[in-house]
Design an enzyme around this catalytic site. Structure first.
Site, mmCIF file in Angstrom:
data_model
loop_
_atom_site.group_PDB
_atom_site.id
_atom_site.type_symbol
_atom_site.label_atom_id
_atom_site.label_comp_id
_atom_site.label_asym_id
_atom_site.label_seq_id
_atom_site.Cartn_x
_atom_site.Cartn_y
_atom_site.Cartn_z
ATOM 1 N N TRP A 65 -32.708 -22.086 -6.295
ATOM 2 C CA TRP A 65 -32.280 -21.239 -5.171
ATOM 3 C C TRP A 65 -30.894 -21.681 -4.698
ATOM 4 O O TRP A 65 -29.954 -21.557 -5.509
ATOM 5 C CB TRP A 65 -33.372 -21.112 -4.100
ATOM 6 N N ASP A 66 -30.682 -22.194 -3.507
ATOM 7 C CA ASP A 66 -29.309 -22.423 -2.997
ATOM 8 C C ASP A 66 -28.432 -23.097 -4.053
ATOM 9 O O ASP A 66 -28.813 -24.131 -4.615
ATOM 10 C CB ASP A 66 -29.330 -23.338 -1.775
ATOM 11 N N ASP B 255 -31.707 -16.523 15.107
ATOM 12 C CA ASP B 255 -32.029 -17.950 15.186
ATOM 13 C C ASP B 255 -31.400 -18.767 14.070
ATOM 14 O O ASP B 255 -31.381 -19.989 14.146
ATOM 15 C CB ASP B 255 -33.549 -18.150 15.156
ATOM 16 N N THR C 121 -28.093 -19.143 11.364
ATOM 17 C CA THR C 121 -26.840 -18.824 10.667
ATOM 18 C C THR C 121 -26.676 -19.959 9.658
ATOM 19 O O THR C 121 -26.197 -21.036 9.986
ATOM 20 C CB THR C 121 -25.665 -18.716 11.653
ATOM 21 N N GLU C 122 -27.108 -19.683 8.408
ATOM 22 C CA GLU C 122 -27.296 -20.743 7.418
ATOM 23 C C GLU C 122 -26.112 -20.851 6.465
ATOM 24 O O GLU C 122 -25.353 -19.899 6.276
ATOM 25 C CB GLU C 122 -28.558 -20.444 6.594
ATOM 26 N N ARG D 125 -28.575 -28.272 9.335
ATOM 27 C CA ARG D 125 -28.433 -28.531 7.895
ATOM 28 C C ARG D 125 -27.198 -27.841 7.311
ATOM 29 O O ARG D 125 -26.405 -27.257 8.016
ATOM 30 C CB ARG D 125 -29.672 -28.035 7.148
ATOM 31 N N ASP D 126 -27.075 -27.949 5.994
ATOM 32 C CA ASP D 126 -26.135 -27.186 5.158
ATOM 33 C C ASP D 126 -24.662 -27.522 5.407
ATOM 34 O O ASP D 126 -23.833 -26.631 5.698
ATOM 35 C CB ASP D 126 -26.362 -25.667 5.325
ATOM 36 N N SER E 66 -29.602 -28.087 1.222
ATOM 37 C CA SER E 66 -28.179 -27.772 0.942
ATOM 38 C C SER E 66 -27.234 -28.586 1.828
ATOM 39 O O SER E 66 -27.645 -29.113 2.851
ATOM 40 C CB SER E 66 -27.931 -26.297 1.245
HETATM 41 O O1 LIG Z 1 -34.652 -24.708 0.955
HETATM 42 C C1 LIG Z 1 -33.969 -24.991 2.121
HETATM 43 C C2 LIG Z 1 -32.558 -24.479 2.070
HETATM 44 O O2 LIG Z 1 -32.589 -23.041 1.962
HETATM 45 C C3 LIG Z 1 -31.901 -22.457 3.086
HETATM 46 C C4 LIG Z 1 -31.029 -21.291 2.647
HETATM 47 O O3 LIG Z 1 -31.552 -20.607 1.542
HETATM 48 O O4 LIG Z 1 -32.856 -22.088 4.057
HETATM 49 C C5 LIG Z 1 -33.663 -20.937 3.795
HETATM 50 C C6 LIG Z 1 -34.933 -20.924 4.574
HETATM 51 O O5 LIG Z 1 -35.627 -19.730 4.306
HETATM 52 C C7 LIG Z 1 -36.415 -19.609 3.128
HETATM 53 O O6 LIG Z 1 -37.735 -19.950 3.404
HETATM 54 C C8 LIG Z 1 -38.414 -19.084 4.332
HETATM 55 C C9 LIG Z 1 -39.814 -19.580 4.457
HETATM 56 O O7 LIG Z 1 -40.293 -19.967 3.221
HETATM 57 C C10 LIG Z 1 -38.437 -17.647 3.811
HETATM 58 O O8 LIG Z 1 -38.983 -16.791 4.792
HETATM 59 C C11 LIG Z 1 -37.063 -17.229 3.526
HETATM 60 O O9 LIG Z 1 -37.119 -15.942 2.960
HETATM 61 C C12 LIG Z 1 -36.447 -18.201 2.552
HETATM 62 O O10 LIG Z 1 -35.113 -17.839 2.243
HETATM 63 O O11 LIG Z 1 -35.680 -22.082 4.256
HETATM 64 C C13 LIG Z 1 -36.070 -22.724 5.424
HETATM 65 C C14 LIG Z 1 -37.410 -23.394 5.266
HETATM 66 O O12 LIG Z 1 -38.424 -22.516 4.979
HETATM 67 C C15 LIG Z 1 -36.016 -21.658 6.492
HETATM 68 O O13 LIG Z 1 -35.946 -22.197 7.776
HETATM 69 C C16 LIG Z 1 -34.757 -20.996 6.079
HETATM 70 O O14 LIG Z 1 -34.532 -19.759 6.698
HETATM 71 C C17 LIG Z 1 -30.982 -23.550 3.592
HETATM 72 O O15 LIG Z 1 -30.611 -23.389 4.941
HETATM 73 C C18 LIG Z 1 -31.779 -24.801 3.342
HETATM 74 O O16 LIG Z 1 -30.935 -25.928 3.182
#
Ligand SMILES: OC[C@H]1O[C@@](CO)(OC[C@@]2(O[C@H]3O[C@H](CO)[C@@H](O)[C@H](O)[C@H]3O)O[C@H](CO)[C@@H](O)[C@@H]2O)[C@@H](O)[C@@H]1O
Length: 578
Positions: free
Chosen positions: A134-135, A398, A400-401, A308-309, A225
């Protein structure tokens, strides 16, 4: 250096013939593609008034009937260490809905085509059979240029091992940073369908998860990330910035305390020969930043906090000073209903404005994303100090990643990714990329495109309620969660990973897309690739490190002829050493 310069004319001549042939073929290919894509171009829909037909959306000046006007943002720059925080307001975010088509059939895409990633086919190829991916990020220098190393392109991805039995939804708690590499300079249409990436394994060696910092032992339970900095293109030292996630769970897998998120640095070295790429180092890890609860919300204030990130860069206007942007939340106790009129951002006497009380009554105050800023206090980038957030999204969203600073033509763009499900009550937008433009790293950032912020969304129907996945709401759009975690690369290319297309899970790299970016606007280039979709995982370097000479020496020593596939590498070499 002197040797490198002497060799340049020889290689330029050697590749000239193949270059001419390749260029003619490319031109013919591009012409056919252009004609085909022009015919496929989607007509603007009526919901896009009053900007229908424009290639670039720009800023909404007159607004859309029935919706509030967006907030006025000046783009004025402020001192990086000042206390001005720009706002992505509710008035801004409501422009997404204002410019979406209210009358599409259920499940269709209701958003303007310039702002939407074309649909990914369900028969997408997989980058690697053994790991979920993924990321993803690239090897960058302080200006976010993407470097190949010794003629290899290298990417870093969050990965989870399929053979260990992890499903795609288990990935976050088992995330390990992996790396992939492939020969640089080969055109996407000459690569294997899955991008041709070779998996190099985990970056952080086994055993390094047990760390001691200042006498305290701790365990890295997941690696999130994510960016990788080539410290000096003349040698091979690299600095990984990532998020060390410590999940504290009981035997049944329940969280005992909020996960600890620590932005961390680890140093290593990249190596490459003619056959492969490998890394050494990454055994020592330096915790850099934990949220302080003063500028950035921490676990004591909110068990669901986001922190994070990390992404580091040097500001060309402040040479030698290094900054980091990262994902955070506005500090303060969760559930305190304190969004302000400025967070809502309505213009005086706007008939469509909500009152602060109406917004607070909706519970929107649970969503308070912030894009954080820190400044390095030493040249080895191992000590950082928090600065005031660059952008807040209080009562808007909530998360902004994976924020990144993208500096182009004197403008400072912040691109970040967000989810439909993390929007606050009363505002809505697709999963995808959001962008903000200013005139310095701290600015009164203008949300791009109609003033909304939306840059590249998944196809979705904003008339249908958001579900947490496609299964939960099949009316929404079978591609509403097709991709996520987009990263904008030099030249406006955007890479991401595939999440779910028509109920097929991805865990692999998406086709690259291309954005045109101009002033406060952007548009998906539908002439790029096939209907706007380029190669899967096409993540090209735009710079070659100085060691590419060693790669060319390798070619010669192994009697490899320099054909069309290597012209890109040789060109990159020649350009770098002009
Ligand atoms: O894996 C963690 C890294 O991924 C990031 C960006 O892709 O955070 C994504 C995030 O969302 C994912 O998980 C969610 C729950 O499983 C899901 O609903 C969503 O569709 C996914 O993209 O992962 C965290 C943990 O679940 C969630 O808070 C985020 O929105 C990045 O920020 C992290 O470093």
């Amino acid at each position: 250096m002197a040797n490198i310069r002497r060799k340049k004319p020889i290689f330029t001549m050697a590749v000239a013939g193949s270059l001419i042939a390749a260029t003619a073929a490319q031109t013919a290919f591009a012409q056919t593609q252009n004609a085909r894509q022009e015919a496929l171009r989607v007509a603007p829909h009526p919901g896009m008034m009053p900007h229908a037909g424009r290639m670039f959306p720009g800023t909404s000046l007159t607004g859309v009937p029935g919706f509030p006007l967006p907030t006025i943002h000046t783009q004025q720059a402020y001192a990086p260490d000042g206390d001005f925080t720009a706002r992505w307001t509710r008035a801004d975010a409501l422009q997404i809905k204002a410019h979406s088509n209210p009358s599409v059939s259920a499940g269709q895409n209701s958003l303007p085509s310039q702002l939407i990633m074309p649909g990914i086919p369900a028969d997408f190829p997989t980058i690697n059979p053994d790991v979920w991916v993924w990321d993803t990020w690239t090897l960058i220098d302080k200006h976010a240029d993407q470097f190949s190393y010794n003629g290899w392109e290298v990417i870093f991805c969050l990965t989870a091992d399929k053979n260990a039995g992890y499903g795609f939804d288990d990935r976050h708690t088992h995330a390990r940073i992996g790396f992939f590499y492939r020969r640089a300079g080969i055109r996407a249409d000459q690569r294997p369908a899955n991008g041709g990436w070779i998996y190099g394994g985990h970056l952080i060696p086994e055993g390094a998860q047990e760390q001691v910092f200042k006498g305290t032992a701790y365990t890295i339970t997941a690696e999130w990330s994510g960016s990788m900095r080539l410290l000096d293109p003349r040698d091979n030292k690299v600095s990984l910035f990532y998020t060390d996630m410590a999940f504290n769970r009981d035997a049944s897998g329940q969280d005992i305390t909020p996960a600890q998120a620590v932005i961390t640095q680890s140093l290593g070295q990249i190596h490459a020969d003619f056959n492969h790429v490998w890394f050494t180092g990454f055994t020592t890890h330096t915790p850099l930043l934990r949220p302080d609860g003063v500028l950035y919300q921490n676990g004591a204030q909110n068990p669901y906090y986001n922190f994070r990130d990390p992404f580091t860069f040097e500001d060309p206007n402040h040479p030698g000073v290094n900054y980091m942007v990262f994902e955070g939340n506005t500090a303060g106790q969760r559930g305190v209903a304190n969004c302000t009129a400025e967070d809502l951002g309505y213009r005086p006497n706007d008939p469509h404005a909500e009152t602060v009380q109406q917004v607070l009554d909706s519970g929107a105050y649970y969503q308070k994303a912030a894009i954080g800023l820190a400044v390095a206090e030493d040249s080895s980038l191992s000590k950082w100090k928090f600065l005031t957030p660059l952008i807040s999204a209080n009562c808007v969203n909530d998360q902004t990643e994976r924020p990144q600073m993208y500096i182009k033509n004197g403008k400072y763009y912040i691109f970040t990714i967000s989810h439909r499900t993390t929007y606050a009550a009363g505002v809505d937008g697709p999963d995808g990329v959001y962008g903000f433009v200013g005139n310095g790293i701290r600015s009164d950032f203008q949300p791009m495109n109609y003033g909304s912020g939306l840059v590249l969304g998944n196809p979705t129907d904003l008339n249908q309620a958001a579900g947490t996945d496609y299964d939960a709401n099949p009316l929404q759009n079978p591609r509403a969660f097709q991709s996520y975690s987009h990263y904008v690369m030099p030249g406006g290319l955007v890479e991401s990973f595939i999440d779910t297309v028509e109920n097929r899970r991805g865990g692999t790299l998406s086709p690259t897309v291309k954005l045109g970016i101009r002033a406060d606007a952007s548009a998906v280039d539908l002439r790029y690739g096939n209907g706007g979709l380029g190669g899967y995982g096409d993540i090209p370097a735009n710079r070659a490190d100085i060691n590419v000479s060693a790669f060319i020496q390798d070619l010669i020593s192994q009697n490899v002829s320099i054909g069309p596939n290597t012209t890109g590498q040789v060109n990159a070499f020649v350009n770098t050493n002009k």
